[in-house]
Design an enzyme around this catalytic site. Structure first.
Site, short mmCIF file in Angstrom:
data_model
loop_
_atom_site.label_atom_id
_atom_site.label_comp_id
_atom_site.label_asym_id
_atom_site.label_seq_id
_atom_site.Cartn_x
_atom_site.Cartn_y
_atom_site.Cartn_z
CE LYS A 39 10.14 -86.44 -43.27
NZ LYS A 39 10.77 -87.77 -43.14
CB SER A 116 13.37 -86.78 -40.47
OG SER A 116 12.93 -87.62 -41.52
CB SER A 140 12.24 -90.76 -40.89
OG SER A 140 13.58 -90.34 -40.84
#
Length: 435
Positions: A39, A116, A140
Site C-alpha cells: 500500500k 482503503s 481498511s
C-alpha cells in the site's frame, strides 16, 4: 500496468517465482517466490510515499529506508512487485480515488472494491500477487477482504512495528495483510508476528447476530457452523448485537478517530483550504468534508466519545474474558501457570459478519454511502476500540443482494474477533474449521 491499482515505477511484470531483472539475490525463506504488493503508505527505499494523492506524491521525498514490516517479508523471501493505490490518506472504506480511478472489483465488477487498502486487495483478488500488505484503522483490511472475497487480518494494535508508515490515526492504525488462502495468510503472520508462547484455543464461541440484519446467508451459516464447532469441543451460544449498541460503537470510534486525525495532521489541516498559505492537497470531496469535520471536534466531544468507548470496551472484555463463578479459579492447581491456563481455556471468540453484507454498488450517492458508513463502522469499531485482532474469512456469498446482471452472488466476509494478543488463536481456530 493498471494505474488504478499500481503506482510507478512499474515492477509488476513476470509470473510468480520469476525474479525481476536487476533485483539481485532473492532471499530464501518461508515466503520464497510469493509476490508482494504494498500500500502507498509504506516507505520503500528509492520510492516516494503519495498516500493516494498526486500532490502529496509530487512533494514527497525519496525514501532512504524500507519500512521494517516490508523488509521482514522480503527477508522471508517475498518478492516485492509494486506499490498499490489507496483511498486518499487512507481515510475511506470505499476503495475510490478521484485522481487514479476506482479499481474494478474482480469478484463483483458492479460493486465497490473496498478501501482503503484497495490496490493491494484488488491485486491479490486478480491473482497478480499472493500477499497484499496494507493498513487497517477503521476497517481498511477487513472491508476490502470482505468485498473482494479474500482472507484478511487486522492484528492486535501495536503488535507490528509501524515505523516507516504514514499515519492516519496512530491510536488505531495497524499493519494488516490479505491473501487468497488461509495458509499464505498464516505464513505471513508467522513472519510478522513470531510466536512467543504456545497458542491457546478458546473454550467458547459467541455467534453474534446484528439486530436488523435481514435473514440470509449469515444466519444460514450459523447452524452448520455451530455443529462443526461443537463437534470440535467448543461451547457455542448466540447473542444479539443491538442496533443501539452498534450505533454507540460507531459514533465513539468515528469521533475518537477524528480527534486523533486532527492532532496528527494539525499542521496542514489548520491552514486555509485555498490560497498562498494553504497546505491542503486536492482531495476527494467526501474525504475533504470528513477532514473539515475533524477540525470541528471539541474536547467535550472527545470526552463523551471516550465514555461511550469505555462502555464498549467493558462489554467486549466481559463477553470474551475468562469468567469463574464467585471469582474463584476453577483450577485446583494454585500455580501462576495453572491459573493462566485456566483463564486462557475459558476465554471466548466472537463470530460476526465483517460487513453488513455485500459491497455497495458503484455510483451510490454521497448521502447513501455516508449512512452506510455509519452501519459498517458499527461492526468494524469493535476491534478498533479494543485494539483487538480480527480475522476476516471469505465464507459467504450474499445471494440476497445479487442483481440479475451479476454472474455470481457477491462475496461477503465472516470474522473471528478475540481479545488483544490472541491473534494466533484466531488463526488456529480458522485452520481447524477449514481442515
Amino acid at each position: 500496468m493498471d494505474k488504478r491499482i499500481y503506482l510507478a515505477p512499474a515492477r509488476f511484470s513476470g509470473p510468480r517465482g520469476q525474479r525481476r531483472q536487476g533485483q539481485g539475490r532473492q532471499e530464501e525463506g518461508p515466503l520464497n517466490g510469493q509476490r508482494l504488493v504494498v500500500k502507498d503508505l509504506f516507505a520503500i527505499k528509492g520510492e516516494r510515499i503519495g498516500q493516494g494523492n498526486p500532490d502529496l506524491l509530487d512533494s514527497a521525498p525519496i525514501e532512504r529506508q524500507t519500512a521494517p514490516a516490508v523488509l521482514a517479508l522480503q527477508q522471508a523471501g517475498a518478492d516485492y512487485r509494486a506499490r498499490t493505490t489507496t483511498d486518499e490518506l487512507a481515510y475511506s472504506l470505499n476503495g475510490t480515488n478521484a485522481h487514479f480511478g476506482t479499481p474494478e472489483n474482480p469478484r463483483a465488477p458492479l460493486r465497490l472494491p473496498g478501501g482503503s487498502s484497495v490496490g493491494s486487495a484488488v491485486a491479490v483478488a486478480r491473482g497478480e500477487a499472493e500477499i497484499g500488505l496494507g493498513t487497517d484503522t477503521g476497517g481498511s483490511i477487513r472491508v476490502p477482504s470482505s468485498y473482494c472475497g479474500l482472507y484478511g487480518l487486522r492484528p492486535t494494535h501495536g503488535r507490528i512495528c509501524m515505523t516507516g508508515l504514514k499515519p492516519l490515526a496512530p491510536r488505531f492504525d495497524t499493519v494488516g495483510w490479505m491473501t487468497r488462502d488461509l495458509a499464505t495468510l498464516t505464513q505471513v503472520s508467522e513472519v510478522l508476528m513470531p510466536a512467543t508462547t504456545a497458542t491457546r484455543l478458546p473454550a467458547r464461541i459467541i455467534l453474534l447476530v446484528p439486530e436488523g440484519l435481514a435473514a440470509g446467508p449469515y444466519q444460514r451459516l450459523l447452524g452448520p457452523l455451530s455443529r462443526r464447532l461443537e463437534s470440535l469441543g467448543f461451547q457455542c451460544e448466540r447473542r444479539m448485537l443491538s442496533q443501539t449498541f452498534m450505533a454507540h460503537a460507531s459514533e465513539a470510534f468515528r469521533i475518537l478517530q477524528g480527534c486523533e486525525i486532527r492532532r496528527t495532521h494539525q499542521a496542514w489541516l489548520s491552514t486555509p483550504e485555498q490560497g498562498p498559505e494553504s497546505r491542503w492537497p486536492r482531495l476527494n470531496p467526501d474525504i475533504a468534508a470528513r477532514l473539515k469535520w475533524c477540525m470541528t471536534l471539541s474536547d467535550s466531544d472527545e470526552q463523551a466519545a471516550e465514555a461511550k468507548a469505555d462502555t464498549v470496551r467493558r462489554w467486549y472484555r466481559q463477553q470474551l474474558a475468562a469468567s469463574h463463578e464467585g471469582g474463584v479459579s476453577a483450577c485446583e492447581d494454585d500455580s501462576e501457570a495453572a491459573h493462566a491456563q485456566a483463564e486462557a481455556t475459558s476465554e471466548a471468540v466472537f463470530v460476526l459478519p465483517t460487513t453488513p453484507g455485500a459491497s455497495p454498488l458503484l455510483g451510490a450517492s454521497l448521502e447513501v454511502m455516508e449512512a452506510y458508513r455509519h452501519r459498517l463502522m458499527g461492526l468494524t469499531a469493535l476491534a478498533g476500540l479494543n485494539g483487538a485482532p480480527q480475522l476476516s474469512l471469505p465464507w459467504l456469498a450474499d445471494s440476497a443482494a445479487r442483481l440479475p446482471q451479476e454472474a455470481a452472488p457477491p462475496p461477503w466476509g465472516v470474522s473471528l474477533l478475540g481479545l488483544p494478543g490472541r491473534d494466533e488463536s484466531l488463526l488456529a481456530l480458522a485452520c481447524m474449521l477449514e481442515d
